[in-house]
Design an enzyme around this catalytic site. Sequence first.
Site, PDB file in Angstrom:
ATOM      1  N   LYS A  31       1.730  -4.109   6.508  1.00 17.57           N
ATOM      2  CA  LYS A  31       2.125  -4.164   5.130  1.00 17.57           C
ATOM      3  C   LYS A  31       3.689  -3.992   5.067  1.00 17.57           C
ATOM      4  O   LYS A  31       4.389  -4.381   4.259  1.00 17.57           O
ATOM      5  CB  LYS A  31       1.465  -3.137   4.421  1.00 17.57           C
ATOM      6  CG  LYS A  31      -0.073  -3.242   4.115  1.00 17.57           C
ATOM      7  CD  LYS A  31      -0.468  -4.509   3.352  1.00 17.57           C
ATOM      8  CE  LYS A  31      -1.606  -4.508   2.697  1.00 17.57           C
ATOM      9  NZ  LYS A  31      -2.032  -5.805   2.094  1.00 17.57           N
ATOM     10  N   SER A  85      -1.121   3.252  10.666  1.00 16.06           N
ATOM     11  CA  SER A  85      -2.249   2.398  11.427  1.00 16.06           C
ATOM     12  C   SER A  85      -1.539   0.951  11.499  1.00 16.06           C
ATOM     13  O   SER A  85      -0.605   0.777  10.739  1.00 16.06           O
ATOM     14  CB  SER A  85      -3.621   2.295  10.474  1.00 16.06           C
ATOM     15  OG  SER A  85      -3.533   1.391   9.687  1.00 16.06           O
ATOM     16  N   THR A  99       0.835  -1.291  -0.075  1.00 15.07           N
ATOM     17  CA  THR A  99       0.125   0.185   0.147  1.00 15.07           C
ATOM     18  C   THR A  99       0.834   1.236   0.138  1.00 15.07           C
ATOM     19  O   THR A  99       2.066   1.062   0.571  1.00 15.07           O
ATOM     20  CB  THR A  99      -0.948   0.025   1.232  1.00 15.07           C
ATOM     21  OG1 THR A  99      -1.541   1.102   1.227  1.00 15.07           O
ATOM     22  CG2 THR A  99      -0.335  -0.092   2.738  1.00 15.07           C
ATOM     23  N   TYR A 129      -3.007  -1.613  10.588  1.00 11.54           N
ATOM     24  CA  TYR A 129      -2.980  -2.352   9.085  1.00 11.54           C
ATOM     25  C   TYR A 129      -1.869  -1.783   8.337  1.00 11.54           C
ATOM     26  O   TYR A 129      -1.172  -2.600   7.562  1.00 11.54           O
ATOM     27  CB  TYR A 129      -4.364  -1.930   8.650  1.00 11.54           C
ATOM     28  CG  TYR A 129      -4.311  -1.922   7.180  1.00 11.54           C
ATOM     29  CD1 TYR A 129      -4.409  -3.234   6.441  1.00 11.54           C
ATOM     30  CD2 TYR A 129      -4.262  -0.902   6.345  1.00 11.54           C
ATOM     31  CE1 TYR A 129      -3.963  -3.312   4.983  1.00 11.54           C
ATOM     32  CE2 TYR A 129      -3.913  -0.806   5.021  1.00 11.54           C
ATOM     33  CZ  TYR A 129      -3.759  -2.182   4.282  1.00 11.54           C
ATOM     34  OH  TYR A 129      -3.699  -2.157   2.898  1.00 11.54           O
ATOM     35  N   HIS A 130      -1.625  -0.407   8.272  1.00 14.66           N
ATOM     36  CA  HIS A 130      -0.609  -0.083   7.259  1.00 14.66           C
ATOM     37  C   HIS A 130       0.927  -0.674   7.590  1.00 14.66           C
ATOM     38  O   HIS A 130       1.461  -1.071   6.940  1.00 14.66           O
ATOM     39  CB  HIS A 130      -0.732   1.438   7.215  1.00 14.66           C
ATOM     40  CG  HIS A 130      -1.598   2.025   6.446  1.00 14.66           C
ATOM     41  ND1 HIS A 130      -2.810   2.498   7.086  1.00 14.66           N
ATOM     42  CD2 HIS A 130      -1.827   2.090   5.010  1.00 14.66           C
ATOM     43  CE1 HIS A 130      -3.736   2.905   6.041  1.00 14.66           C
ATOM     44  NE2 HIS A 130      -3.075   2.684   4.933  1.00 14.66           N
TER      45      HIS A 130
END
Length: 382
Positions: free
Chosen positions: A185, A179, A144, A181-182
């Site tokens: 990645k 975050s 991302t 989530y990020h």
Amino acid sequence: MKVLVIGGDGYCGWATALYLSNRGYDVGILDSLVRRHWDLELGVETLTPISTIHQRIQRWQELTGKTIELFIGDINNYDFLQKSLQKFQPQAVVHFGEQRSAPFSMIDREHAVLTQVNNVVGNLNLLYALRDDFPDCHLVKLGTMGEYGTPNIDIEEGYITIEHNGRTDTLPYPKQPGSFYHLSKVHDSHNIQFACKVWGIRATDLNQGVVYGVLTEETGMDELLINRLDYDGIYGTALNRFCIQAAIGHPLTVYGKGGQTRAFLDIRDTVRCVELAIQTPANPGEFRVFNQFTELFSINDLALKVKQAGITLGLDVDIQMLANPRIEAEDHYFNPKNTNLLNLGLQPHFLSDSLLDSLLNFAIKYQHRVDRSHILPKVSWK
Ligand code: NAD
Ligand code: USQ
């Protein structure tokens, strides 16, 4: 070429699987269907009514005569993953199969842990499975743009050459994700890079921007093939949410000052970028990074574009600045490069051409399915 699409029941994965199948690739879908389960747990639903994965694949076969092999299971289960790969014998694996919402990962400790275990362990399992049985298979992994954050210098594609105390080196570009989530990645990227170095795996990390739109040539062929369109405060992304808000007469929910600038691309460019990556695989041992987006917009730009498009359809659209539930820069420099995919031949679609056909018209058509209680954000970063 045999291509396994992990996460092929999801938004990007479904469109990609059909696109590749339509172009003659021999496609398999592997998915645990956990995203449908998370939707049920959260009490949210895609605006567009999606059919079951079995109905989707059957309809595709009826329409085109093309088969898609289906593997239902979790890539955190190594035995399942290994057996599926051995059965399918992929030459390329496209890995979309992760928990992809930043707000979901920030709900509480459990959701942060779930996100990172699901994503990092699943990806690591895949790396081991490729090393053991398919060392020549090309891994195309969805990363991302949010891995980079919003640094005050230009963002390169994966690497930056730095001169320090008279010496020079090309290093991984610094990561400042916003975050858990990020962050997952970023951890994936590091694991893949290491696996390429030590095991000679070939991999392409596609640092994708925010994807928008419902329509691809294939998903538009039949109602049973329709793609998902998330609008809730957890899984809905800003542009999709603004279109649905415009359709139901809810003020557009701009968080904070709205100067947050992000990279965007049409779902039709997502599927093409994946094909471009597959057609020209990374070399053995190479960890290749492409920034996958076509345009940059601030959140204020998006809100104004949706308002303008809404007016042409006779909608009365207000814009509302909400207190930002996230911790992020609201006014910043943002200049990422995206030349690698353009050099491979990507011909971008632009938001100005898709906003009505691929978003607002769907929002209007399915507005009766909107649950207003899921419009306002409920997850705070603090
Ligand atoms: P999605 O939630 O619609 O689809 C993800 C799919 O992966 C779901 O069908 C889910 O069931 C499956 N999955 C999740 N964990 C799994 C596991 N452990 N084993 C097997 N299947 C699993 O998400 P999406 O929007 O299609 O995103 C796909 C990928 O692209 C994600 O990795 C995401 O981080 C990345 N990405 C998405 C966007 C975007 O705007 N949607 C932008 C940049 C990057
Ligand atoms: N935002 C608003 N109003 C809203 C929703 C969001 O102003 O109603 C703002 C957010 O504060 C943020 C920006 O819009 O500044 C983007 O948020 P988003 O929810 O549209 O997207 P994001 O959380 O960044 O995540 C999405 C996908 C994720 C992908 C990422 C690409 O869900 O899977 O990795 O886009 S990128 O942004 O390039 O990292």
